[in-house]
Design a protein around this motif. Structure first.
Motif, PDB file in Angstrom:
ATOM      1  N   PHE A   1      79.476   4.125 -26.366  1.00 15.87           N
ATOM      2  CA  PHE A   1      80.061   4.449 -27.690  1.00 15.87           C
ATOM      3  C   PHE A   1      81.384   5.238 -27.435  1.00 15.87           C
ATOM      4  O   PHE A   1      82.510   5.086 -28.094  1.00 15.87           O
ATOM      5  CB  PHE A   1      79.243   5.184 -28.396  1.00 15.87           C
TER       6      PHE A   1
ATOM      7  N   VAL B   1      78.156  -0.956 -20.711  1.00 11.71           N
ATOM      8  CA  VAL B   1      77.436  -1.603 -21.600  1.00 11.71           C
ATOM      9  C   VAL B   1      76.500  -2.576 -20.800  1.00 11.71           C
ATOM     10  O   VAL B   1      75.292  -2.632 -21.146  1.00 11.71           O
ATOM     11  CB  VAL B   1      78.204  -2.525 -22.626  1.00 11.71           C
TER      12      VAL B   1
ATOM     13  N   MET C   1      72.479  -2.146 -21.082  1.00 13.24           N
ATOM     14  CA  MET C   1      71.585  -3.370 -21.261  1.00 13.24           C
ATOM     15  C   MET C   1      70.555  -3.524 -20.309  1.00 13.24           C
ATOM     16  O   MET C   1      69.496  -3.883 -20.757  1.00 13.24           O
ATOM     17  CB  MET C   1      72.548  -4.706 -21.240  1.00 13.24           C
TER      18      MET C   1
ATOM     19  N   ARG D   1      69.370  -1.086 -18.849  1.00 13.34           N
ATOM     20  CA  ARG D   1      68.310  -0.070 -18.803  1.00 13.34           C
ATOM     21  C   ARG D   1      67.380  -0.259 -20.066  1.00 13.34           C
ATOM     22  O   ARG D   1      65.962  -0.334 -19.661  1.00 13.34           O
ATOM     23  CB  ARG D   1      68.914   1.222 -19.491  1.00 13.34           C
TER      24      ARG D   1
ATOM     25  N   GLY E   1      72.586  -6.020 -30.154  1.00 13.65           N
ATOM     26  CA  GLY E   1      73.001  -5.477 -28.755  1.00 13.65           C
ATOM     27  C   GLY E   1      73.782  -6.711 -28.154  1.00 13.65           C
ATOM     28  O   GLY E   1      74.810  -6.731 -27.558  1.00 13.65           O
TER      29      GLY E   1
HETATM   30  C1  HEM Z   1      79.376  -1.416 -27.710  1.00 12.82           C
HETATM   31  C2  HEM Z   1      78.184  -1.635 -27.185  1.00 12.82           C
HETATM   32  C3  HEM Z   1      76.737  -0.834 -27.422  1.00 12.82           C
HETATM   33  C4  HEM Z   1      76.820   0.617 -27.603  1.00 12.82           C
HETATM   34  C5  HEM Z   1      78.026   1.518 -27.970  1.00 12.82           C
HETATM   35  C6  HEM Z   1      75.468   0.976 -28.127  1.00 12.82           C
HETATM   36  C7  HEM Z   1      74.877   2.284 -28.217  1.00 12.82           C
HETATM   37  C8  HEM Z   1      73.562   2.534 -28.183  1.00 12.82           C
HETATM   38  C9  HEM Z   1      72.921   4.014 -27.954  1.00 12.82           C
HETATM   39  C10 HEM Z   1      73.852   5.227 -28.342  1.00 12.82           C
HETATM   40  C11 HEM Z   1      71.640   3.787 -28.093  1.00 12.82           C
HETATM   41  C12 HEM Z   1      70.613   5.132 -27.898  1.00 12.82           C
HETATM   42  C13 HEM Z   1      70.506   5.739 -26.553  1.00 12.82           C
HETATM   43  C14 HEM Z   1      70.321   4.647 -25.625  1.00 12.82           C
HETATM   44  O1  HEM Z   1      69.219   4.026 -25.472  1.00 12.82           O
HETATM   45  O2  HEM Z   1      70.933   4.528 -24.767  1.00 12.82           O
HETATM   46  C15 HEM Z   1      71.160   2.564 -27.962  1.00 12.82           C
HETATM   47  C16 HEM Z   1      69.994   1.843 -27.878  1.00 12.82           C
HETATM   48  C17 HEM Z   1      69.728   0.789 -27.888  1.00 12.82           C
HETATM   49  N1  HEM Z   1      70.708  -0.655 -27.706  1.00 12.82           N
HETATM   50 FE1  HEM Z   1      72.571  -0.336 -27.439  1.00 12.82          FE
HETATM   51  N2  HEM Z   1      74.672  -0.129 -27.488  1.00 12.82           N
HETATM   52  C18 HEM Z   1      75.399  -1.198 -27.215  1.00 12.82           C
HETATM   53  C19 HEM Z   1      75.219  -2.436 -26.729  1.00 12.82           C
HETATM   54  C20 HEM Z   1      73.943  -2.948 -26.488  1.00 12.82           C
HETATM   55  C21 HEM Z   1      73.437  -4.081 -25.998  1.00 12.82           C
HETATM   56  C22 HEM Z   1      74.344  -5.045 -25.261  1.00 12.82           C
HETATM   57  C23 HEM Z   1      72.240  -4.112 -25.891  1.00 12.82           C
HETATM   58  C24 HEM Z   1      71.221  -5.435 -25.592  1.00 12.82           C
HETATM   59  C25 HEM Z   1      71.520  -6.487 -25.488  1.00 12.82           C
HETATM   60  C26 HEM Z   1      71.642  -3.235 -26.697  1.00 12.82           C
HETATM   61  C27 HEM Z   1      70.348  -2.906 -27.073  1.00 12.82           C
HETATM   62  C28 HEM Z   1      69.795  -1.631 -27.416  1.00 12.82           C
HETATM   63  C29 HEM Z   1      68.481  -1.332 -27.697  1.00 12.82           C
HETATM   64  C30 HEM Z   1      67.217  -2.512 -27.974  1.00 12.82           C
HETATM   65  C31 HEM Z   1      68.260  -0.226 -28.153  1.00 12.82           C
HETATM   66  C32 HEM Z   1      67.073   0.888 -28.506  1.00 12.82           C
HETATM   67  C33 HEM Z   1      66.521   1.316 -27.042  1.00 12.82           C
HETATM   68  C34 HEM Z   1      65.230   2.321 -27.176  1.00 12.82           C
HETATM   69  O3  HEM Z   1      64.924   2.329 -28.002  1.00 12.82           O
HETATM   70  O4  HEM Z   1      64.873   2.569 -25.968  1.00 12.82           O
HETATM   71  N3  HEM Z   1      72.648  -2.225 -27.111  1.00 12.82           N
HETATM   72  N4  HEM Z   1      72.306   1.857 -27.940  1.00 12.82           N
END
Ligand code: HEM
Length: 218
Positions: A44, A100, A104, A106, A124
């Protein structure tokens, strides 16, 4: 600090800003959260840097075949701090893609895609493809040899899709070959469509994280 407090009080009296902000920002981070959870946040941060440096570059960049490369040279050589701003934009673009992917992985290895977070995983996946498309659409803009040939190869790959390939290729290029129309299309995708759509999906992503909380370890 006094003037800041006075400004804070002013808005607080009128809009209860502190209560709203506290509701949004005050929440406990679960004990199991460690450094592996920081990559979403770093992605982000990269996006914010991209938006800021991108707006600065847009003051000088010209999206035409004749002027694109010379406007980039002008940014690098004549505009104060232009080389730093452009390098920040280009490097952060690469770092954002790496971050990213780590984020993903993680989420995948922690099984955080499982119910109730499936919709957030899907959001995501779309964010991932948008990030890649950001990179690809930005690559053409300097209109140097590398950009030209990378775009030629990229649009030809799109053209190889069964049934719809040729239509997609003509749509992307705005005609049969790379021209001003191609540059205008990639520029519009890069500076208007993707920033707006990605921001909307980020809001969805963050609202879902807030609603569902961070997942427990497996
Ligand atoms: C511009 C791209 C993205 C941004 C800025 C972003 C940002 C975030 C943030 C700040 C969190 C909370 C902290 C963390 O778990 O790291 C999060 C959680 C999450 N993200 Fe993303 N994300 C992005 C892309 C994605 C992608 C590519 C995926 C999967 C295909 C994804 C799936 C998830 C999921 C499932 C959670 C919940 C994780 C949990 O509860 O443990 N995100 N994301």
């Amino acid at each position: 600090m006094r003037p800041f407090k006075a400004i804070g009080d002013f808005f607080d009296e009128r809009f209860e800003m502190r209560r709203v902000l506290r509701e949004f920002a005050d929440h406990n981070v679960p004990d199991h959260v460690n450094w592996l959870y920081c990559f979403g946040g770093i992605t982000f941060l990269c996006f914010l840097i991209q938006a800021f440096t991108g707006i600065l570059l847009a003051f000088y960049y010209q999206p035409t075949m004749d002027d694109a490369y010379s406007s980039v040279l002008f940014i690098m050589e004549e505009v104060p701090y232009g080389a730093i701003v452009r390098s920040l934009h280009a490097w952060t673009a690469n770092i954002m893609i790496i971050m990213v992917i780590i984020h993903m992985l993680r989420v995948f290895f922690h099984g955080a895609y499982r119910p109730p977070r499936e919709m957030n995983w899907l959001t995501g996946v779309l964010l991932f493809f948008m990030t890649i498309t950001f990179g690809f659409s930005g690559y053409l803009l300097p209109m140097n040899q590398l950009a030209y040939w990378a775009t030629k190869v990229g649009t030809e790959i799109a053209g190889a899709m069964p049934f719809v390939g040729s239509y997609v290729q003509v749509f992307l290029m705005g005609g049969e070959r790379i021209s001003d129309a191609t540059l205008t299309r990639f520029y519009t995708i890069h500076v208007i469509i993707l920033p707006v759509v990605l921001s909307l999906f980020l809001v969805l992503h963050f609202v879902m994280i807030r609603k569902q909380g961070i997942s427990e370890p497996l």
